[in-house]
Write a protein that holds these residues in place. Structure first.
Motif, PDB file in Angstrom:
ATOM      1  N   CYS A 107       0.848  -1.189   0.000  1.00  0.00           N
ATOM      2  CA  CYS A 107       0.000   0.000   0.000  1.00  0.00           C
ATOM      3  C   CYS A 107       0.886   1.242   0.000  1.00  0.00           C
ATOM      4  O   CYS A 107       1.253   1.752   1.055  1.00  0.00           O
ATOM      5  CB  CYS A 107      -0.919  -0.019   1.230  1.00  0.00           C
ATOM      6  SG  CYS A 107      -1.948   1.445   1.353  1.00  0.00           S
ATOM      7  N   PRO A 108       1.195   1.708  -1.190  1.00  0.00           N
ATOM      8  CA  PRO A 108       2.107   2.858  -1.282  1.00  0.00           C
ATOM      9  C   PRO A 108       1.576   4.093  -0.549  1.00  0.00           C
ATOM     10  O   PRO A 108       2.355   4.952  -0.144  1.00  0.00           O
ATOM     11  CB  PRO A 108       2.195   3.112  -2.795  1.00  0.00           C
ATOM     12  CG  PRO A 108       1.747   1.845  -3.448  1.00  0.00           C
ATOM     13  CD  PRO A 108       0.778   1.205  -2.510  1.00  0.00           C
ATOM     14  N   ASP A 109       0.267   4.169  -0.375  1.00  0.00           N
ATOM     15  CA  ASP A 109      -0.312   5.349   0.285  1.00  0.00           C
ATOM     16  C   ASP A 109      -0.305   5.284   1.797  1.00  0.00           C
ATOM     17  O   ASP A 109      -0.639   6.259   2.465  1.00  0.00           O
ATOM     18  CB  ASP A 109      -1.779   5.507  -0.141  1.00  0.00           C
ATOM     19  CG  ASP A 109      -1.877   6.066  -1.542  1.00  0.00           C
ATOM     20  OD1 ASP A 109      -0.841   6.591  -2.016  1.00  0.00           O
ATOM     21  OD2 ASP A 109      -2.959   5.950  -2.144  1.00  0.00           O
ATOM     22  N   ALA A 110       0.005   4.117   2.330  1.00  0.00           N
ATOM     23  CA  ALA A 110      -0.078   3.976   3.789  1.00  0.00           C
ATOM     24  C   ALA A 110       0.932   4.906   4.456  1.00  0.00           C
ATOM     25  O   ALA A 110       2.024   5.138   3.948  1.00  0.00           O
ATOM     26  CB  ALA A 110       0.203   2.536   4.187  1.00  0.00           C
ATOM     27  N   ILE A 111       0.536   5.430   5.603  1.00  0.00           N
ATOM     28  CA  ILE A 111       1.477   6.242   6.379  1.00  0.00           C
ATOM     29  C   ILE A 111       2.236   5.301   7.301  1.00  0.00           C
ATOM     30  O   ILE A 111       1.625   4.513   8.032  1.00  0.00           O
ATOM     31  CB  ILE A 111       0.715   7.297   7.198  1.00  0.00           C
ATOM     32  CG1 ILE A 111       0.074   8.279   6.231  1.00  0.00           C
ATOM     33  CG2 ILE A 111       1.644   7.996   8.186  1.00  0.00           C
ATOM     34  CD1 ILE A 111      -0.729   9.356   6.895  1.00  0.00           C
ATOM     35  N   LEU A 112       3.535   5.354   7.223  1.00  0.00           N
ATOM     36  CA  LEU A 112       4.336   4.545   8.138  1.00  0.00           C
ATOM     37  C   LEU A 112       4.993   5.520   9.111  1.00  0.00           C
ATOM     38  O   LEU A 112       5.960   6.199   8.775  1.00  0.00           O
ATOM     39  CB  LEU A 112       5.378   3.728   7.368  1.00  0.00           C
ATOM     40  CG  LEU A 112       4.822   2.809   6.282  1.00  0.00           C
ATOM     41  CD1 LEU A 112       5.924   2.009   5.613  1.00  0.00           C
ATOM     42  CD2 LEU A 112       3.762   1.855   6.855  1.00  0.00           C
ATOM     43  N   GLN A 113       4.414   5.599  10.272  1.00  0.00           N
ATOM     44  CA  GLN A 113       4.879   6.593  11.255  1.00  0.00           C
ATOM     45  C   GLN A 113       5.868   5.942  12.213  1.00  0.00           C
ATOM     46  O   GLN A 113       5.527   4.976  12.894  1.00  0.00           O
ATOM     47  CB  GLN A 113       3.670   7.140  12.018  1.00  0.00           C
ATOM     48  CG  GLN A 113       4.025   8.054  13.169  1.00  0.00           C
ATOM     49  CD  GLN A 113       4.767   9.310  12.732  1.00  0.00           C
ATOM     50  OE1 GLN A 113       4.337  10.010  11.820  1.00  0.00           O
ATOM     51  NE2 GLN A 113       5.910   9.572  13.368  1.00  0.00           N
ATOM     52  N   HIS A 114       7.061   6.478  12.250  1.00  0.00           N
ATOM     53  CA  HIS A 114       8.034   5.917  13.190  1.00  0.00           C
ATOM     54  C   HIS A 114       7.698   6.355  14.614  1.00  0.00           C
ATOM     55  O   HIS A 114       7.213   7.457  14.835  1.00  0.00           O
ATOM     56  CB  HIS A 114       9.459   6.359  12.839  1.00  0.00           C
ATOM     57  CG  HIS A 114      10.494   5.470  13.462  1.00  0.00           C
ATOM     58  ND1 HIS A 114      10.898   5.623  14.766  1.00  0.00           N
ATOM     59  CD2 HIS A 114      11.156   4.397  12.979  1.00  0.00           C
ATOM     60  CE1 HIS A 114      11.785   4.666  15.041  1.00  0.00           C
ATOM     61  NE2 HIS A 114      11.954   3.912  13.970  1.00  0.00           N
ATOM     62  N   VAL A 115       7.949   5.472  15.566  1.00  0.00           N
ATOM     63  CA  VAL A 115       7.695   5.823  16.975  1.00  0.00           C
ATOM     64  C   VAL A 115       8.631   6.953  17.394  1.00  0.00           C
ATOM     65  O   VAL A 115       9.678   7.177  16.791  1.00  0.00           O
ATOM     66  CB  VAL A 115       7.934   4.631  17.938  1.00  0.00           C
ATOM     67  CG1 VAL A 115       6.887   3.577  17.748  1.00  0.00           C
ATOM     68  CG2 VAL A 115       9.314   4.061  17.773  1.00  0.00           C
ATOM     69  N   ALA A 116       8.241   7.621  18.454  1.00  0.00           N
ATOM     70  CA  ALA A 116       9.092   8.684  18.999  1.00  0.00           C
ATOM     71  C   ALA A 116      10.385   8.059  19.532  1.00  0.00           C
ATOM     72  O   ALA A 116      10.391   6.890  19.928  1.00  0.00           O
ATOM     73  CB  ALA A 116       8.360   9.400  20.115  1.00  0.00           C
ATOM     74  N   THR A 117      11.433   8.821  19.517  1.00  0.00           N
ATOM     75  CA  THR A 117      12.707   8.293  20.029  1.00  0.00           C
ATOM     76  C   THR A 117      13.432   9.333  20.877  1.00  0.00           C
ATOM     77  O   THR A 117      13.203  10.534  20.758  1.00  0.00           O
ATOM     78  CB  THR A 117      13.661   7.897  18.877  1.00  0.00           C
ATOM     79  OG1 THR A 117      13.788   8.997  17.979  1.00  0.00           O
ATOM     80  CG2 THR A 117      13.156   6.673  18.133  1.00  0.00           C
ATOM     81  N   TRP A 118      14.287   8.797  21.723  1.00  0.00           N
ATOM     82  CA  TRP A 118      15.251   9.647  22.421  1.00  0.00           C
ATOM     83  C   TRP A 118      16.504   9.578  21.566  1.00  0.00           C
ATOM     84  O   TRP A 118      16.971   8.493  21.227  1.00  0.00           O
ATOM     85  CB  TRP A 118      15.641   9.071  23.770  1.00  0.00           C
ATOM     86  CG  TRP A 118      14.556   8.828  24.731  1.00  0.00           C
ATOM     87  CD1 TRP A 118      13.691   7.786  24.745  1.00  0.00           C
ATOM     88  CD2 TRP A 118      14.249   9.622  25.868  1.00  0.00           C
ATOM     89  NE1 TRP A 118      12.861   7.880  25.818  1.00  0.00           N
ATOM     90  CE2 TRP A 118      13.184   9.009  26.526  1.00  0.00           C
ATOM     91  CE3 TRP A 118      14.782  10.811  26.393  1.00  0.00           C
ATOM     92  CZ2 TRP A 118      12.627   9.516  27.685  1.00  0.00           C
ATOM     93  CZ3 TRP A 118      14.226  11.312  27.547  1.00  0.00           C
ATOM     94  CH2 TRP A 118      13.157  10.678  28.179  1.00  0.00           C
ATOM     95  N   LYS A 119      17.046  10.725  21.276  1.00  0.00           N
ATOM     96  CA  LYS A 119      18.263  10.754  20.483  1.00  0.00           C
ATOM     97  C   LYS A 119      19.413  10.862  21.467  1.00  0.00           C
ATOM     98  O   LYS A 119      19.309  11.596  22.454  1.00  0.00           O
ATOM     99  CB  LYS A 119      18.208  11.987  19.590  1.00  0.00           C
ATOM    100  CG  LYS A 119      19.218  12.031  18.518  1.00  0.00           C
ATOM    101  CD  LYS A 119      18.865  13.215  17.621  1.00  0.00           C
ATOM    102  CE  LYS A 119      20.038  13.671  16.830  1.00  0.00           C
ATOM    103  NZ  LYS A 119      19.712  14.929  16.154  1.00  0.00           N
TER     104      LYS A 119
END
Ligand code: CTP
Ligand code: CA
Ligand code: CA
Length: 648
Positions: free
Chosen positions: A102-114
């Motif tokens: 699904c090219p339209d799907a949003i793949l949201q990365h989780v929040a991170t501590w840098k």
């Protein structure tokens, strides 16, 4: 509770023979008010958020509900919303594979501590920076809290009993509330006869209106024409309450969830997963056998992990109906008395575990696996800062600033070359815990480990605080002056204590210990006391992250049961890996390794918990040995035993 009556009123005789009585007594009705676990009218609900992390992101980003979205952690997916599932996207796929589907799907990365940052954030480049970022699930915890508060807000304060059973799920014991509604609707129930063992009149209803609930089919011996009894009415009232709770969560916070309403926890949990998303399933007592017989017993709470596998192997069946054939004596003989009886009852839909509203956190852990490994104290220190920040923010939520609750010990686990070195020390009393204090302690622990030499490279580092206690509110400072003996000394010197005197924890040793644990080890407490659920079942059968104080760094797949690190894994083929415990396949070495680390860390955590909850006998001075009050060294020795005793 909505004001509408969930059932059609009719005259008391409408069901037929007016002399017919309910099969329940006035005494049993009274027990309903007490949420008694043995009450046959008991009503329990389980509510589980749909695709939780994914919904959190949808709500945060303000996306339309039909937008396909998955939550990404590095290259893996950890939650997939229902629109994305229609494209065949699942947690088992990589981000790349999902993108293809699904090219339209949003793949949201989780929040991170840098690395080096003091606060987590949503970083665009996180997925490419596994080495310098650490996952933060704080955003989901915060939402989880809001949802819990909203649910509680819908229930009468004095009659509610809510157990947070995971980051996105709760059990509700609705018995007391249902009892009060029953008395309100049926005044005749509130004037009991002298003899409470008298049977109740039948409910004055013929047709119950189950609205849009998914109703599980009745057992073969039952028909819809049979008159409903009070247990049906009670469960129906329960389902009305759940419908209202779910509607409130939806209206106020925009989340959808699914519910199961039944006679006990186990059935309600199976119920909430039965029809998803955004639906609720009712399992009437008259439908239990029918409902269960379709199941593989490995789907049942606490039967998903090792115990389930053991039973499948022993009795050569994985279905409830197959296992129903096995006589109790054989179950006991093969599984031990306690587990055997528990299994016998469970597959018959009997579960008397109580809904436990005391869900106080007992420990918190923050961890990171390093790929590549890290090699210097400076690097390790930078991660310690992040761990401290992570733990501190959770401590603040637990009320550490107001001194409501505070942990007693701080622990550091350091993994090098297949071995984990652990150190712990007490957190000095008398001062409000802050980040500086925690970081100083963590650094000292790190220093102790490094001093041993030969510790680099480090593959995994984890910091935890444990032994939570209620603090003295209002007069924080005084605590410090009131300290005596051990605590005072600890406060002055920040003394530390190697665990059990054994500083290293080779994985091998752990494996043997766990491997050798009897099956009863998984049910060390009677089902019903809920302690075992706390320990291992908070992840439920489908592996959700519970209110897990545990680090979620590598939580691609959570587990169901405590088990030996690594021993449960096998290569399924040359290119894929299989985790037997979780029944999941991993395509990349990396994700499998992460998963493996997760198990490992969970194991450590469980062991810590076990240590902190098993009362340790006070070591007695051996024959001929005198209690030595003399040297400082000896005093330190006796302190070790004592701090062990007070730990947890
Ligand atoms: N989770 C995870 N790893 C797992 C299982 C769960 O990280 N192996 C996280 C998921 O991201 C999920 C949350 O914990 O959103 C709750 O898990 P669960 O209830 O099992 O699944 P959901 O994603 O909520 O989906 P469902 O609608 O089936 O409940
Ligand atoms: Ca869920
Ligand atoms: Ca869940």
């Amino acid at each position: 509770m909505s004001s509408s009556q969930p059932f059609e009123q009719s005259s008391p005789t409408a069901g037929g023979d007016a002399t017919k009585r309910s099969k329940f007594t006035y005494r049993q009705l009274a027990h309903l008010a007490l949420s008694s676990v043995t009450c046959p009218l008991r009503v329990i609900a389980h509510i589980d958020l749909d695709a939780f992390y994914a919904q959190c992101e949808m709500v945060r980003l303000g996306l339309p509900e039909d937008k396909p979205l998955a939550v990404q952690q590095w290259q893996s997916l950890i939650a997939v919303n229902y629109p994305a599932r229609t494209f065949g996207i699942s947690r088992m796929l990589t981000a790349k594979e999902a993108r293809k589907l699904c090219p339209d799907a949003i793949l949201q990365h989780v929040a991170t501590w840098k690395e080096g940052d003091v606060k987590w954030a949503y970083h665009k480049d996180a997925s490419a920076n596994m080495a310098t970022h650490k996952v933060s699930l704080d955003p989901y915890r915060l939402e989880s809290r809001k949802i819990l508060a909203c649910m509680k807000g819908c229930l009468p304060p004095d009659l509610q009993r809510v157990e947070k059973a995971g980051i996105d799920e709760v059990f509700l014991d609705l018995s007391a509330q249902v009892h009060s509604i029953l008395l309100e609707h049926y005044p005749e129930l509130s004037s009991p006869p002298k003899d409470l063992s008298e049977f109740l009149p039948l409910p004055p209803t013929t047709v119950l209106d189950w609205k849009a609930d998914a109703l599980v089919d009745l057992d073969v011996s039952e028909t819809e024409d049979d008159d409903p009894d009070w247990d049906d009415v009670a469960i129906l009232l329960g389902s009305e309450i759940v419908r209202d709770v779910r509607a409130a969560v939806r209206e106020q916070l925009k989340y959808t969830c699914s519910g199961g309403i039944a006679h006990n926890k186990m059935l309600s949990k199976l119920g909430s997963a039965h029809r998803k998303p955004n639906q609720q399933t009712v399992i009437r007592n008259r439908a239990i056998q029918q409902f269960l017989s379709d199941f593989k017993f490995t789907k049942i709470r606490n039967l998903g992990g090792k115990l389930g596998t053991q039973i499948v192997d022993t009795f050569e069946t994985d279905t409830v109906s197959g296992l129903l054939e096995v006589p109790i004596e054989r179950l006991k003989q093969k599984l031990g008395d306690e587990t055997g009886s528990w299994v016998y009852q469970t597959i018959r839909g009997i579960d008397q575990s109580e809904v436990n509203s005391r869900t106080q956190i007992k420990s918190m852990l923050s961890a990171k696996s390093f790929r590549p490994s890290i090699n210097t104290r400076e690097q390790a220190s930078r991660w310690l800062r992040i761990f401290v920040g992570d733990i501190y923010s959770r401590l603040v939520e637990e009320g550490v600033l107001e001194n409501k609750r505070r942990p007693k010990t701080i622990n550091l686990h350091f993994r090098h070359g297949g071995q984990t070195k652990s150190r712990q020390m007490p957190i000095p009393l008398g001062k409000t815990i802050d980040e500086t204090i925690l970081f100083d302690l963590a650094s000292k622990l790190l220093g102790q480990i490094i001093l041993e030499g030969n510790v680099w490279p480090c593959a995994n580092l984890s910091l935890s605080v444990a032994g939570f206690e209620d603090g003295i509110t209002g007069n924080m400072g005084i605590g410090g002056f009131l300290l005596k003996g051990d605590e005072a000394k600890a406060a002055r010197e920040n003394d530390y204590r190697p665990e059990n005197g054994a500083s290293d924890r080779p994985e091998k040793r752990q494996q043997t210990e766990h491997g050798a644990r009897s099956i009863q080890g998984f049910f060390s407490k009677q089902p019903g006391t809920d302690e075992s659920e706390k320990l291992e079942g908070s992840h439920g059968e489908i592996g959700e992250i519970g209110d897990w104080p545990f680090d979620e760094e590598d939580n691609i797949t959570a587990t169901h049961q405590i088990h030996a690190p690594q021993s449960g894994f096998k290569n399924a083929s040359i290119t894929s890996y299989f985790c037997k415990q979780c029944n999941e396949t991993f395509e990349s070495d990396n994700s499998f390794q992460s998963h493996n680390d997760w198990h490992f860390a969970k194991d450590l955590h469980d062991e810590d918990r076990r240590l902190s909850h098993t009362p340790q006998p006070r070591p007695k001075p051996g024959p001929g040995k005198k209690k030595n009050k003399g040297s400082k060294k000896d005093a330190a020795k006796s302190e070790k035993g004592q701090s062990k005793l007070s730990f947890g």
